[in-house]
Design a protein around this motif. Sequence first.
Motif, PDB file in Angstrom:
ATOM      1  N   PHE A   1     -34.592  65.782 -83.456  1.00 53.70           N
ATOM      2  CA  PHE A   1     -35.390  65.794 -82.236  1.00 53.70           C
ATOM      3  C   PHE A   1     -34.961  66.919 -81.304  1.00 53.70           C
ATOM      4  N   ARG A   2     -35.958  67.634 -80.781  1.00 53.56           N
ATOM      5  CA  ARG A   2     -35.733  68.583 -79.702  1.00 53.56           C
ATOM      6  C   ARG A   2     -36.698  68.230 -78.572  1.00 53.56           C
ATOM      7  N   GLU A   3     -36.557  68.900 -77.466  1.00 58.99           N
ATOM      8  CA  GLU A   3     -37.375  68.550 -76.305  1.00 58.99           C
ATOM      9  C   GLU A   3     -38.869  68.646 -76.609  1.00 58.99           C
ATOM     10  N   ASP A   4     -39.258  69.667 -77.395  1.00 57.92           N
ATOM     11  CA  ASP A   4     -40.675  69.899 -77.619  1.00 57.92           C
ATOM     12  C   ASP A   4     -41.080  69.790 -79.088  1.00 57.92           C
ATOM     13  N   ASP A   5     -40.211  69.188 -79.922  1.00 54.02           N
ATOM     14  CA  ASP A   5     -40.510  69.194 -81.345  1.00 54.02           C
ATOM     15  C   ASP A   5     -39.708  68.117 -82.072  1.00 54.02           C
ATOM     16  N   VAL A   6     -40.259  67.649 -83.191  1.00 54.10           N
ATOM     17  CA  VAL A   6     -39.537  66.781 -84.113  1.00 54.10           C
ATOM     18  C   VAL A   6     -39.681  67.400 -85.499  1.00 54.10           C
ATOM     19  N   THR A   7     -38.555  67.700 -86.134  1.00 52.90           N
ATOM     20  CA  THR A   7     -38.572  68.247 -87.484  1.00 52.90           C
ATOM     21  C   THR A   7     -38.058  67.190 -88.444  1.00 52.90           C
ATOM     22  N   LEU A   8     -38.805  66.965 -89.527  1.00 60.13           N
ATOM     23  CA  LEU A   8     -38.392  66.007 -90.542  1.00 60.13           C
ATOM     24  C   LEU A   8     -37.730  66.747 -91.696  1.00 60.13           C
ATOM     25  N   TYR A   9     -36.550  66.281 -92.088  1.00 50.79           N
ATOM     26  CA  TYR A   9     -35.846  66.814 -93.246  1.00 50.79           C
ATOM     27  C   TYR A   9     -35.887  65.763 -94.351  1.00 50.79           C
ATOM     28  N   GLY A  10     -36.219  66.195 -95.550  1.00 44.96           N
ATOM     29  CA  GLY A  10     -36.398  65.250 -96.646  1.00 44.96           C
ATOM     30  C   GLY A  10     -35.397  65.456 -97.774  1.00 44.96           C
ATOM     31  N   PHE A  11     -35.025  64.344 -98.428  1.00 39.89           N
ATOM     32  CA  PHE A  11     -33.992  64.369 -99.453  1.00 39.89           C
ATOM     33  C   PHE A  11     -34.383  63.479-100.625  1.00 39.89           C
ATOM     34  N   PHE A  12     -34.094  63.952-101.822  1.00 35.75           N
ATOM     35  CA  PHE A  12     -34.411  63.178-103.021  1.00 35.75           C
ATOM     36  C   PHE A  12     -33.427  62.026-103.210  1.00 35.75           C
ATOM     37  N   SER A  13     -32.178  62.209-102.756  1.00 36.81           N
ATOM     38  CA  SER A  13     -31.157  61.182-102.953  1.00 36.81           C
ATOM     39  C   SER A  13     -30.442  60.855-101.647  1.00 36.81           C
ATOM     40  N   GLU A  14     -29.860  59.665-101.605  1.00 32.04           N
ATOM     41  CA  GLU A  14     -29.078  59.260-100.441  1.00 32.04           C
ATOM     42  C   GLU A  14     -27.814  60.105-100.324  1.00 32.04           C
ATOM     43  N   GLU A  15     -27.245  60.504-101.462  1.00 35.05           N
ATOM     44  CA  GLU A  15     -26.035  61.325-101.438  1.00 35.05           C
ATOM     45  C   GLU A  15     -26.289  62.660-100.736  1.00 35.05           C
ATOM     46  N   GLU A  16     -27.444  63.270-101.033  1.00 31.14           N
ATOM     47  CA  GLU A  16     -27.756  64.544-100.387  1.00 31.14           C
ATOM     48  C   GLU A  16     -27.986  64.352 -98.895  1.00 31.14           C
ATOM     49  N   ARG A  17     -28.668  63.274 -98.525  1.00 24.65           N
ATOM     50  CA  ARG A  17     -28.902  63.017 -97.098  1.00 24.65           C
ATOM     51  C   ARG A  17     -27.588  62.810 -96.360  1.00 24.65           C
ATOM     52  N   GLN A  18     -26.666  62.055 -96.936  1.00 19.39           N
ATOM     53  CA  GLN A  18     -25.389  61.804 -96.275  1.00 19.39           C
ATOM     54  C   GLN A  18     -24.562  63.082 -96.147  1.00 19.39           C
ATOM     55  N   LEU A  19     -24.635  63.955 -97.154  1.00 20.09           N
ATOM     56  CA  LEU A  19     -23.921  65.224 -97.059  1.00 20.09           C
ATOM     57  C   LEU A  19     -24.524  66.094 -95.962  1.00 20.09           C
ATOM     58  N   PHE A  20     -25.846  66.067 -95.824  1.00 24.95           N
ATOM     59  CA  PHE A  20     -26.526  66.785 -94.746  1.00 24.95           C
ATOM     60  C   PHE A  20     -26.039  66.288 -93.384  1.00 24.95           C
ATOM     61  N   VAL A  21     -25.978  64.966 -93.217  1.00 28.98           N
ATOM     62  CA  VAL A  21     -25.523  64.378 -91.954  1.00 28.98           C
ATOM     63  C   VAL A  21     -24.081  64.793 -91.670  1.00 28.98           C
ATOM     64  N   THR A  22     -23.250  64.807 -92.697  1.00 28.88           N
ATOM     65  CA  THR A  22     -21.860  65.236 -92.532  1.00 28.88           C
ATOM     66  C   THR A  22     -21.783  66.685 -92.088  1.00 28.88           C
ATOM     67  N   LEU A  23     -22.586  67.546 -92.702  1.00 27.29           N
ATOM     68  CA  LEU A  23     -22.548  68.977 -92.390  1.00 27.29           C
ATOM     69  C   LEU A  23     -23.002  69.259 -90.962  1.00 27.29           C
ATOM     70  N   ILE A  24     -24.073  68.616 -90.517  1.00 26.28           N
ATOM     71  CA  ILE A  24     -24.560  68.915 -89.169  1.00 26.28           C
ATOM     72  C   ILE A  24     -23.654  68.329 -88.096  1.00 26.28           C
ATOM     73  N   GLY A  25     -22.714  67.471 -88.504  1.00 31.23           N
ATOM     74  CA  GLY A  25     -21.732  66.961 -87.556  1.00 31.23           C
ATOM     75  C   GLY A  25     -20.600  67.950 -87.294  1.00 31.23           C
ATOM     76  N   ILE A  26     -20.589  69.065 -88.031  1.00 35.01           N
ATOM     77  CA  ILE A  26     -19.562  70.092 -87.854  1.00 35.01           C
ATOM     78  C   ILE A  26     -20.032  71.097 -86.813  1.00 35.01           C
ATOM     79  N   SER A  27     -19.186  71.423 -85.871  1.00 33.81           N
ATOM     80  CA  SER A  27     -19.540  72.380 -84.819  1.00 33.81           C
ATOM     81  C   SER A  27     -19.971  73.708 -85.428  1.00 33.81           C
ATOM     82  N   GLY A  28     -21.139  74.194 -85.017  1.00 35.39           N
ATOM     83  CA  GLY A  28     -21.634  75.471 -85.502  1.00 35.39           C
ATOM     84  C   GLY A  28     -22.526  75.377 -86.716  1.00 35.39           C
TER      85      GLY A  28
END
Length: 205
Positions: free
Chosen positions: A53-80
Amino acid sequence: MFEYIKGELEAQRADGVVIETGGFGYWIRTSMTTSAKLPELHQPVKLLLYPAFREDDVTLYGFFSEEERQLFVTLIGISGVGPKAAMSLLSQFDEATLIKHVKNADAKAISRTPGVGKKTAERIILELKDKFKNVPMPEQDGASVSAGATEKMQRQDDLYNEGINGLLGLGYAYKEASDLIDQVISPDMSIEDLLKAALAAASKM
């Protein structure tokens, strides 16, 4: 809020797909890893979702597996590391390969990812090395691959991905593009030669 989407695969491009459900077409950003597992166009598909979510937009990210989604969540939790860089990493490496590079503190390999510089790669290693320290490494037969061989394989992977993206940009579906690239790719090719050969192969089909 958004857990998954089920519908019909209507379009597929280098950075995502359109899935139609309930009379609406949803643009969903995906990695090359997920794109490679999708069915043909106009076939049913299900993707797990992560909304950004951003102020003026919502972007959906899609994943074939739960493992890939969880790795994505882990990565975006890293500063930068934002969603775009995280998807680029997931396109460049499967989960096992990325974990291997983190455990080996191989910032050079990680920084080959478009949009990920050396400092960001080092930060990823620093943040994730403890998380992955007990994850077993895949066993290799015989001696480890030499640095020269590793770089050669990386160059071919990069060429393959560039070729796929080039054909997707010309309107080919992912499976068509990957089949054509598989037919003609050679490690010593330039991207221009690869695309010419792929288009020549397509004209004969």
